[in-house]
Design a protein around this motif. Structure first.
Motif, PDB file in Angstrom:
ATOM      1  N   ALA A 142      47.976  36.611  45.858  1.00  0.00           N
ATOM      2  CA  ALA A 142      48.737  37.661  45.181  1.00  0.00           C
ATOM      3  C   ALA A 142      48.752  37.377  43.687  1.00  0.00           C
ATOM      4  O   ALA A 142      48.640  36.223  43.260  1.00  0.00           O
ATOM      5  CB  ALA A 142      50.163  37.726  45.705  1.00  0.00           C
ATOM      6  N   VAL A 143      48.919  38.446  42.904  1.00  0.00           N
ATOM      7  CA  VAL A 143      48.976  38.305  41.445  1.00  0.00           C
ATOM      8  C   VAL A 143      49.880  39.383  40.876  1.00  0.00           C
ATOM      9  O   VAL A 143      50.001  40.476  41.439  1.00  0.00           O
ATOM     10  CB  VAL A 143      47.553  38.386  40.829  1.00  0.00           C
ATOM     11  N   THR A 144      50.514  39.074  39.762  1.00  0.00           N
ATOM     12  CA  THR A 144      51.311  40.053  39.036  1.00  0.00           C
ATOM     13  C   THR A 144      50.932  40.003  37.566  1.00  0.00           C
ATOM     14  O   THR A 144      50.529  38.953  37.047  1.00  0.00           O
ATOM     15  CB  THR A 144      52.810  39.772  39.230  1.00  0.00           C
ATOM     16  N   ASN A 145      51.048  41.126  36.896  1.00  0.00           N
ATOM     17  CA  ASN A 145      50.664  41.170  35.489  1.00  0.00           C
ATOM     18  C   ASN A 145      51.765  40.553  34.629  1.00  0.00           C
ATOM     19  O   ASN A 145      52.777  40.055  35.127  1.00  0.00           O
ATOM     20  CB  ASN A 145      50.331  42.595  35.060  1.00  0.00           C
ATOM     21  N   ARG A 146      51.577  40.574  33.318  1.00  0.00           N
ATOM     22  CA  ARG A 146      52.474  39.848  32.414  1.00  0.00           C
ATOM     23  C   ARG A 146      53.917  40.309  32.533  1.00  0.00           C
ATOM     24  O   ARG A 146      54.835  39.506  32.512  1.00  0.00           O
ATOM     25  CB  ARG A 146      51.987  40.014  30.980  1.00  0.00           C
ATOM     26  N   GLY A 147      54.108  41.596  32.658  1.00  0.00           N
ATOM     27  CA  GLY A 147      55.464  42.121  32.716  1.00  0.00           C
ATOM     28  C   GLY A 147      56.042  42.199  34.116  1.00  0.00           C
ATOM     29  O   GLY A 147      57.234  42.454  34.288  1.00  0.00           O
ATOM     30  N   GLY A 148      55.195  41.991  35.126  1.00  0.00           N
ATOM     31  CA  GLY A 148      55.652  42.049  36.506  1.00  0.00           C
ATOM     32  C   GLY A 148      55.640  43.445  37.099  1.00  0.00           C
ATOM     33  O   GLY A 148      56.022  43.630  38.257  1.00  0.00           O
ATOM     34  N   GLY A 149      55.163  44.425  36.332  1.00  0.00           N
ATOM     35  CA  GLY A 149      55.192  45.790  36.827  1.00  0.00           C
ATOM     36  C   GLY A 149      54.047  46.152  37.748  1.00  0.00           C
ATOM     37  O   GLY A 149      54.103  47.178  38.436  1.00  0.00           O
ATOM     38  N   SER A 150      53.001  45.344  37.751  1.00  0.00           N
ATOM     39  CA  SER A 150      51.849  45.592  38.619  1.00  0.00           C
ATOM     40  C   SER A 150      51.593  44.372  39.480  1.00  0.00           C
ATOM     41  O   SER A 150      51.638  43.243  38.992  1.00  0.00           O
ATOM     42  CB  SER A 150      50.602  45.891  37.777  1.00  0.00           C
ATOM     43  N   THR A 151      51.331  44.625  40.746  1.00  0.00           N
ATOM     44  CA  THR A 151      51.056  43.540  41.679  1.00  0.00           C
ATOM     45  C   THR A 151      49.858  43.889  42.550  1.00  0.00           C
ATOM     46  O   THR A 151      49.599  45.079  42.821  1.00  0.00           O
ATOM     47  CB  THR A 151      52.267  43.254  42.591  1.00  0.00           C
ATOM     48  N   TYR A 152      49.141  42.868  42.991  1.00  0.00           N
ATOM     49  CA  TYR A 152      47.983  43.046  43.856  1.00  0.00           C
ATOM     50  C   TYR A 152      47.992  41.942  44.904  1.00  0.00           C
ATOM     51  O   TYR A 152      48.402  40.814  44.615  1.00  0.00           O
ATOM     52  CB  TYR A 152      46.685  42.981  43.045  1.00  0.00           C
ATOM     53  N   LYS A 156      41.069  36.812  36.402  1.00  0.00           N
ATOM     54  CA  LYS A 156      40.696  35.412  36.637  1.00  0.00           C
ATOM     55  C   LYS A 156      41.465  34.833  37.822  1.00  0.00           C
ATOM     56  O   LYS A 156      40.967  33.961  38.541  1.00  0.00           O
ATOM     57  CB  LYS A 156      40.981  34.577  35.385  1.00  0.00           C
ATOM     58  N   ILE A 157      42.682  35.291  38.014  1.00  0.00           N
ATOM     59  CA  ILE A 157      43.466  34.814  39.147  1.00  0.00           C
ATOM     60  C   ILE A 157      42.941  35.429  40.441  1.00  0.00           C
ATOM     61  O   ILE A 157      42.854  34.759  41.470  1.00  0.00           O
ATOM     62  CB  ILE A 157      44.954  35.143  38.937  1.00  0.00           C
ATOM     63  N   VAL A 158      42.561  36.676  40.394  1.00  0.00           N
ATOM     64  CA  VAL A 158      42.037  37.356  41.580  1.00  0.00           C
ATOM     65  C   VAL A 158      40.754  36.682  42.074  1.00  0.00           C
ATOM     66  O   VAL A 158      40.545  36.540  43.282  1.00  0.00           O
ATOM     67  CB  VAL A 158      41.800  38.844  41.290  1.00  0.00           C
ATOM     68  N   VAL A 159      39.937  36.235  41.145  1.00  0.00           N
ATOM     69  CA  VAL A 159      38.675  35.581  41.546  1.00  0.00           C
ATOM     70  C   VAL A 159      38.825  34.067  41.605  1.00  0.00           C
ATOM     71  O   VAL A 159      37.843  33.334  41.697  1.00  0.00           O
ATOM     72  CB  VAL A 159      37.517  35.983  40.622  1.00  0.00           C
ATOM     73  N   VAL A 160      40.063  33.616  41.557  1.00  0.00           N
ATOM     74  CA  VAL A 160      40.415  32.206  41.786  1.00  0.00           C
ATOM     75  C   VAL A 160      39.750  31.271  40.765  1.00  0.00           C
ATOM     76  O   VAL A 160      39.310  30.168  41.112  1.00  0.00           O
ATOM     77  CB  VAL A 160      40.072  31.773  43.250  1.00  0.00           C
ATOM     78  N   THR A 161      39.713  31.714  39.536  1.00  0.00           N
ATOM     79  CA  THR A 161      39.236  30.854  38.446  1.00  0.00           C
ATOM     80  C   THR A 161      40.195  30.902  37.265  1.00  0.00           C
ATOM     81  O   THR A 161      39.787  31.120  36.126  1.00  0.00           O
ATOM     82  CB  THR A 161      37.825  31.274  37.972  1.00  0.00           C
ATOM     83  N   PRO A 162      41.487  30.698  37.519  1.00  0.00           N
ATOM     84  CA  PRO A 162      42.440  30.776  36.414  1.00  0.00           C
ATOM     85  C   PRO A 162      42.350  29.565  35.505  1.00  0.00           C
ATOM     86  O   PRO A 162      41.803  28.527  35.890  1.00  0.00           O
ATOM     87  CB  PRO A 162      43.793  30.786  37.145  1.00  0.00           C
ATOM     88  N   GLN A 163      42.917  29.710  34.330  1.00  0.00           N
ATOM     89  CA  GLN A 163      42.890  28.607  33.377  1.00  0.00           C
ATOM     90  C   GLN A 163      43.819  27.482  33.823  1.00  0.00           C
ATOM     91  O   GLN A 163      43.528  26.301  33.577  1.00  0.00           O
ATOM     92  CB  GLN A 163      43.294  29.109  31.997  1.00  0.00           C
ATOM     93  N   TYR A 164      44.928  27.837  34.453  1.00  0.00           N
ATOM     94  CA  TYR A 164      45.924  26.836  34.803  1.00  0.00           C
ATOM     95  C   TYR A 164      46.284  26.930  36.290  1.00  0.00           C
ATOM     96  O   TYR A 164      46.527  28.025  36.815  1.00  0.00           O
ATOM     97  CB  TYR A 164      47.199  27.034  33.972  1.00  0.00           C
TER      98      TYR A 164
END
Length: 122
Positions: free
Chosen positions: A48-58, A103-111
């Protein structure tokens, strides 16, 4: 960004758990945030992922309708509410953050944070 996850444990099928992840080091609100999981011998997979403001989730299809991601930027926190847990949800869960959501969706985030074990078993 440093990430610290918590909240894992042992739960029976059909039960619930809430994972939490606290961020430090940078302005958390400038980053997308999410969760991935990994089973031994398999690749880490997006949850799961959410955008910077939390208004969008996937969500991954396998958890859609059962898991809910949320965040509190004032507290530098991201959460994963997991309901109707199944044995196949058993894995080590990792929180992640990146300025680019994809980057989080494709599992290659920076952190990455350290993992927290979730075991669903009767």
């Amino acid at each position: 960004v440093q990430l610290q996850a918590s909240g894992g444990g042992l739960v029976q099928p059909g039960g619930s758990l809430r994972l939490a992840c606290v961020a430090s080091g940078r302005t958390f609100g400038n980053y997308a945030a999410g969760w991935a999981r990994q089973v031994p011998g398999k690749e880490r997979e997006f949850v799961a992922v959410t955008n910077r403001g939390g208004g969008s989730t996937y969500y991954a299809e396998s958890v859609k309708g059962r898991f809910t991601i949320s965040r509190d930027n004032a507290k530098n926190m991201v959460y994963l509410q997991m309901d109707s847990l199944k044995p196949e949800d058993t894995a080590v869960y990792y929180c992640a953050t990146d300025q680019v959501l994809h980057k989080i969706v494709v599992v290659t985030p920076q952190y990455w944070g350290q993992g927290t074990q979730v075991t669903v078993s009767s």
